[in-house]
Design an enzyme around this catalytic site. Structure first.
Site, PDB file in Angstrom:
ATOM      1  N   ASP A  47       0.672  -1.025   0.073  1.00 52.31           N
ATOM      2  CA  ASP A  47       0.017   0.066  -0.050  1.00 52.31           C
ATOM      3  C   ASP A  47       0.841   1.201  -0.109  1.00 52.31           C
ATOM      4  OD1 ASP A  47      -2.568   1.041   0.258  1.00 52.31           O
ATOM      5  OD2 ASP A  47      -2.064   1.661   2.162  1.00 52.31           O
ATOM      6  N   GLU A 105       0.728  -0.597  -5.171  1.00 58.43           N
ATOM      7  CA  GLU A 105      -0.391   0.289  -5.263  1.00 58.43           C
ATOM      8  C   GLU A 105       0.242   1.564  -5.901  1.00 58.43           C
ATOM      9  OE1 GLU A 105      -2.329   3.512  -4.180  1.00 58.43           O
ATOM     10  OE2 GLU A 105      -1.553   2.839  -2.176  1.00 58.43           O
ATOM     11  N   ASP A 118     -11.571   1.553  -0.347  1.00 55.46           N
ATOM     12  CA  ASP A 118     -11.185   3.262   0.184  1.00 55.46           C
ATOM     13  C   ASP A 118     -12.307   3.781  -1.072  1.00 55.46           C
ATOM     14  OD1 ASP A 118      -9.570   3.333   2.402  1.00 55.46           O
ATOM     15  OD2 ASP A 118      -7.834   3.630   0.901  1.00 55.46           O
TER      16      ASP A 118
END
Length: 491
Positions: free
Chosen positions: A293, A340, A393
């Site tokens: 991430d 990501e 998200d």
């Protein structure tokens, strides 16, 4: 550890996957037993061969899996207590009557009372192997949790100074007084490990691979920062000098102030990034594919003065980039990483990703800014990358579509040839038809749910991480219908 599965090659063929964090599975006894197996069976019946979770570590009271108490440990809330009945560590009456915490205490007491007896059972032998294999992080984590609990759950940087600073005499005195509490934490991690590996093996036998997520930063109140303060930019009191965040972007017009302490990358480089390599190895033990991430933080990260609450006042600082990734792949040559690469991504970040041949991400919802060169549009997808209808998200695809202004909705309809009553199925089909080798679909989209099923809204602190999968999900999103779609596009 003996018996652990090695990661399987996810990109050996076109695949479809589902994003669902285990906390969203139905049921109250725990997630890694019957409910996980039921979900794996559903995925296998639907021809879906990848299950992506969020980070699986123990959380703080805000429940965010991205602010864990440990970069290595599993969340004991995932442990299926009913499985402990089969091991004769709990009775059915105790399972029904006791609180979760008390039930784990009873089970730990029974198990630990037998570990010194002969003959050694398979589970006791596995227990000793587990303690040995995970000693590098487990000893510190168990001590951290025991001290934290003994002080009412306050963060480590508010503990008495001798414990805060890890003075050896203070730690030894605490260990002597709280041996049972420390062993309790180790037992919970052991049971998590057994159940996770059993679930993963069950999934592998049915053709389903596990996909995990690694936050680039760790929580300030974590065993990792307490045990390795020299690896972070902290003051003498254990407080961060600078913290992580991001400048204004799609998710947050004002930027985000995450508050995570930033790494001292120079200190990490001095020992060959050993802390990070150990972290990656412990996650590789659990998953077949791993997403880093906020990958862009390896090229450059947004550094905010700790005393300043406004993320806009941060600035970019160069990250470890090639040196870090080279060290990781030298030590873990089969490391199955995904980058990501969402948000503010420059050419330098993409060049870093491509130098190491790492798959990136596209998100269907991000494609409609009016530019035909937008990388998230179907005709710009790359075979080596992943495509998502949305991430954890994002709003659900239906919620996103319903919130669009008329001009953007017309653009979406024209590009994807949609009719309003076909959302989100046609968007899912479009993603499945992408050239990208792996398509990931949040379970909420397969169920056609609106914004009320959103899992997280960045920059907010309420109503996140709590959505639950309906008990009758198998009839709401039929596996035979999903399999037809998956097969149609060679996945």
């Amino acid at each position: 550890m003996s018996g652990a599965l090695t990661p399987a090659p996810v990109f050996s063929r076109r695949r479809a996957g589902v994003l669902l964090h285990p906390t969203a599975l139905p049921g109250n006894d725990g997630k890694l037993g019957q409910q996980a197996r039921r979900f794996v069976d559903y995925l296998a019946d639907a021809g879906i061969t990848v299950w992506q979770t969020l980070p699986t570590g123990p959380t703080h009271s805000d429940l965010s899996p991205y602010q864990s108490l440990s970069a290595h440990a599993g969340n004991p809330e995932f442990v299926d207590l009913s499985e402990l009945v089969y091991l004769d560590l709990l009775s059915t009456d105790e399972l029904a009557r006791e609180t979760r915490g008390r039930a784990l205490e009873i089970a730990a007491g029974r198990f630990l009372a037998t570990t010194g007896q002969q003959p050694v059972t398979t589970n006791q032998d596995t227990w000793r192997q587990f303690l040995s294999d995970h000693k590098a992080w487990l000893d510190d984590f168990a001590l951290f949790i025991a001290i934290r609990d003994a002080h009412g759950g306050i963060p480590w940087y508010e503990w008495p100074m001798p414990l805060r600073r890890r003075e050896p005499l203070a730690l030894e005195a605490f260990r002597a007084r709280h041996r049972n509490a420390i062993e309790q934490v180790c037992f919970e991690q052991f049971v998590f490990h057994l159940q996770w590996q059993a679930m993963r093996r069950y999934a592998r036998e049915r053709g389903v691979l596990m996909f995990g997520d690694i936050p680039i930063f760790v929580a300030h109140d974590s065993a990792d920062v307490w045990a390795h303060p020299d690896m972070f930019k902290l003051d003498a009191q254990g407080q961060p000098l600078v913290v992580a965040g991001v400048p204004p972007d799609y998710f947050s017009p004002d930027g985000q102030h995450w508050g995570n302490p930033l790494y001292d990358w120079q200190a990490m480089a001095a020992d060959g990034y050993r802390w990070w390599i150990d972290r990656l190895a412990s996650q590789q033990e659990k998953f077949d594919l791993l997403r880093i991430d906020h990958f862009r933080g390896l090229q450059a990260f947004w550094e905010i003065p700790a005393a300043d609450a406004r993320p806009v006042n941060g600035h970019w600082v160069a990250g470890p980039a090639d040196a870090f990734l080279s060290a990781c792949f030298e030590q873990l040559p089969e490391l199955p990483l995904v980058a990501e690469n969402l948000g503010i991504i420059g050419a330098d970040v993409e060049a870093l990703r491509q130098r190491f041949n790492l798959p990136g991400m596209t998100v269907m919802q991000f494609g409609f800014d009016g530019s035909a060169t937008n990388p998230h549009l179907l005709h710009n997808h790359k075979e080596h990358d992943l495509v998502y209808t949305g991430t954890h998200d994002n709003d659900t695809t239906l919620g996103w579509y319903q919130s669009l202004d008329e001009r953007t909705r017309d653009h979406v309809n024209q590009y994807l040839r949609l009719t309003d009553d076909s959302i989100p199925r046609q968007i899912i089909q479009a993603a499945l038809g992408s050239v990208s080798g792996l398509v990931m679909i949040p379970m909420q989209d397969l169920l056609g749910l609106d914004s009320s099923a959103r899992f997280n809204t960045p920059g907010t602190t309420s109503n996140n991480w709590i959505w639950q999968l309906p008990e009758n999900y198998q009839s709401l999103a039929r596996s035979d219908s999903l399999r037809s779609m998956v097969n149609l596009y060679g996945r």
